[in-house]
Design an enzyme around this catalytic site. Structure first.
Site, short mmCIF file in Angstrom:
data_model
loop_
_atom_site.label_atom_id
_atom_site.label_comp_id
_atom_site.label_asym_id
_atom_site.label_seq_id
_atom_site.Cartn_x
_atom_site.Cartn_y
_atom_site.Cartn_z
N LYS A 9 32.60 -9.25 51.55
CA LYS A 9 31.92 -10.28 52.33
C LYS A 9 31.59 -11.48 51.42
O LYS A 9 31.69 -11.39 50.19
CB LYS A 9 30.67 -9.67 52.97
CG LYS A 9 31.01 -8.55 53.98
CD LYS A 9 29.75 -7.89 54.52
CE LYS A 9 30.08 -6.81 55.54
NZ LYS A 9 28.85 -6.14 56.06
N TYR A 49 33.77 -8.17 64.75
CA TYR A 49 32.53 -7.42 64.99
C TYR A 49 32.20 -7.32 66.48
O TYR A 49 31.02 -7.19 66.85
CB TYR A 49 31.37 -8.07 64.23
CG TYR A 49 31.29 -7.67 62.76
CD1 TYR A 49 31.17 -6.33 62.38
CD2 TYR A 49 31.32 -8.62 61.75
CE1 TYR A 49 31.08 -5.95 61.04
CE2 TYR A 49 31.24 -8.25 60.40
CZ TYR A 49 31.11 -6.91 60.07
OH TYR A 49 31.02 -6.54 58.74
N PHE A 57 20.88 -8.80 65.60
CA PHE A 57 21.31 -9.41 64.33
C PHE A 57 22.71 -10.01 64.43
O PHE A 57 23.24 -10.50 63.43
CB PHE A 57 21.25 -8.38 63.19
CG PHE A 57 22.08 -7.13 63.45
CD1 PHE A 57 23.44 -7.09 63.18
CD2 PHE A 57 21.47 -5.98 63.96
CE1 PHE A 57 24.19 -5.95 63.44
CE2 PHE A 57 22.22 -4.83 64.22
CZ PHE A 57 23.59 -4.82 63.94
N ARG A 85 34.15 4.75 52.94
CA ARG A 85 32.76 4.60 53.40
C ARG A 85 31.79 5.21 52.39
O ARG A 85 30.68 4.71 52.19
CB ARG A 85 32.56 5.24 54.78
CG ARG A 85 33.43 4.65 55.88
CD ARG A 85 32.82 3.48 56.57
NE ARG A 85 31.63 3.80 57.33
CZ ARG A 85 30.99 2.90 58.09
NH1 ARG A 85 31.44 1.64 58.17
NH2 ARG A 85 29.91 3.24 58.75
N THR A 91 24.91 1.75 55.31
CA THR A 91 24.79 0.36 55.79
C THR A 91 23.58 -0.36 55.18
O THR A 91 23.70 -1.49 54.72
CB THR A 91 24.66 0.36 57.33
OG1 THR A 91 25.75 1.09 57.88
CG2 THR A 91 24.66 -1.05 57.89
N ARG A 102 27.05 -0.55 47.64
CA ARG A 102 25.82 -1.13 48.19
C ARG A 102 24.59 -0.62 47.43
O ARG A 102 23.64 -1.36 47.20
CB ARG A 102 25.70 -0.81 49.69
CG ARG A 102 26.70 -1.60 50.53
CD ARG A 102 26.74 -1.07 51.96
NE ARG A 102 27.59 -1.86 52.84
CZ ARG A 102 28.00 -1.43 54.02
NH1 ARG A 102 27.66 -0.23 54.46
NH2 ARG A 102 28.78 -2.20 54.77
N ASN A 112 25.04 -7.09 52.53
CA ASN A 112 25.44 -5.79 51.96
C ASN A 112 26.87 -5.76 51.43
O ASN A 112 27.49 -4.71 51.33
CB ASN A 112 25.14 -4.65 52.95
CG ASN A 112 25.94 -4.73 54.23
OD1 ASN A 112 26.71 -5.68 54.43
ND2 ASN A 112 25.79 -3.75 55.08
N HIS A 115 32.56 -4.57 53.74
CA HIS A 115 32.84 -3.89 55.01
C HIS A 115 33.93 -2.85 54.78
O HIS A 115 34.88 -3.09 54.04
CB HIS A 115 33.36 -4.89 56.05
CG HIS A 115 34.08 -4.22 57.19
ND1 HIS A 115 33.41 -3.67 58.26
CD2 HIS A 115 35.40 -3.98 57.40
CE1 HIS A 115 34.31 -3.12 59.08
NE2 HIS A 115 35.52 -3.30 58.58
N GLU A 126 41.65 -3.21 62.96
CA GLU A 126 41.22 -4.24 62.01
C GLU A 126 42.39 -4.72 61.14
O GLU A 126 42.53 -5.91 60.87
CB GLU A 126 40.07 -3.70 61.14
CG GLU A 126 38.80 -3.53 61.95
CD GLU A 126 37.70 -2.74 61.24
OE1 GLU A 126 36.65 -2.54 61.87
OE2 GLU A 126 37.89 -2.33 60.08
P1 GTP Z 1 30.41 -2.85 58.14
O1 GTP Z 1 31.25 -2.09 57.17
O2 GTP Z 1 30.09 -4.26 57.74
O3 GTP Z 1 30.95 -2.74 59.56
O4 GTP Z 1 29.00 -2.10 58.08
P2 GTP Z 1 28.63 -0.68 58.68
O5 GTP Z 1 29.78 -0.07 59.40
O6 GTP Z 1 28.01 0.10 57.57
O7 GTP Z 1 27.48 -1.07 59.72
P3 GTP Z 1 27.66 -1.64 61.22
O8 GTP Z 1 29.07 -1.70 61.62
O9 GTP Z 1 26.69 -0.87 62.08
O10 GTP Z 1 27.06 -3.12 61.05
C1 GTP Z 1 27.91 -4.17 60.62
C2 GTP Z 1 27.12 -5.08 59.70
O11 GTP Z 1 26.08 -5.69 60.44
C3 GTP Z 1 26.41 -4.38 58.54
O12 GTP Z 1 27.21 -4.14 57.44
C4 GTP Z 1 25.32 -5.38 58.23
O13 GTP Z 1 25.85 -6.47 57.44
C5 GTP Z 1 24.97 -5.90 59.60
N1 GTP Z 1 23.85 -5.14 60.13
C6 GTP Z 1 23.84 -3.89 60.65
N2 GTP Z 1 22.61 -3.52 61.04
C7 GTP Z 1 21.82 -4.59 60.75
C8 GTP Z 1 20.42 -4.84 60.92
O14 GTP Z 1 19.66 -4.00 61.42
N3 GTP Z 1 19.97 -6.07 60.50
C9 GTP Z 1 20.79 -7.01 59.95
N4 GTP Z 1 20.27 -8.19 59.56
N5 GTP Z 1 22.10 -6.79 59.78
C10 GTP Z 1 22.60 -5.61 60.18
MG MG Z 2 30.88 -1.11 60.82
#
Ligand code: GTP
Ligand code: MG
Length: 148
Positions: A9, A49, A57, A85, A91, A102, A112, A115, A126
């Protein structure tokens, strides 16, 4: 073999973590099948997304992803989606184990760093979105030292 879509990112790029992150996937034994530095627009980020549309968010997440260039990658290997992962970590950085990307480099969930696809099916979608040209196939000379 299984493939995952991994994206560094904008914060990971700006903070100079590209080499460190690539190194962790390389050292594990995964194979790089695609790599490019890209700036994506709002519609593209919203498509990537789309599962999260409606989350409180979501707008902040899209602003974050379009705030600077990202590094889009395809990594291949046995169980690369689940293992990727694990390498990335939970996350929320407060929950990410030390030793994960992370856990080692991030503090806020909204910054974070990286992705990773959450399933083989998501990875397929994707990779089609980010790499319409498809992966680059080659065989590492280490293959028989990594796989039985
Ligand atoms: P990705 O690999 O980026 O998809 O992350 P993930 O699979 O671990 O988490 P998810 O797909 O649920 O969320 C995608 C992204 O949204 C996260 O990596 C964060 O950057 C953001 N995100 C998720 N939950 C929150 C939250 O509660 N607050 C905020 N500010 N950002 C969030
Ligand atoms: Mg995700």
């Amino acid at each position: 073999m299984e493939q995952s879509f991994i994206m560094i990112k904008p914060d990971g790029v700006q903070r100079g973590l590209v080499g460190e992150i690539i190194s962790r996937f390389e050292k594990k034994g995964f194979s790089l099948r695609g790599l490019k530095l890209m700036s994506v627009d709002r519609a593209f980020a919203e498509n990537h997304y789309s599962d999260l549309a409606g989350k409180p968010f979501f707008n902040g997440l899209i602003e974050y992803i379009i705030s600077g260039p990202v590094v889009a990658m395809i990594w291949e290997g046995k169980n690369v989606v689940a293992t990727g992962r694990k390498i990335i970590g939970a996350t929320k950085p407060v929950d990410s184990d030390v030793g994960t990307i992370r856990g080692d480099f991030a503090i806020d969930v909204g910054r974070n760093i990286i992705h990773g696809s959450d399933s083989v099916e998501s990875a397929r979608k994707e990779i089609a979105l980010w790499f319409p040209e498809g992966p680059v196939y080659w065989q590492s000379s280490l293959h028989s030292w990594i796989y039985e």
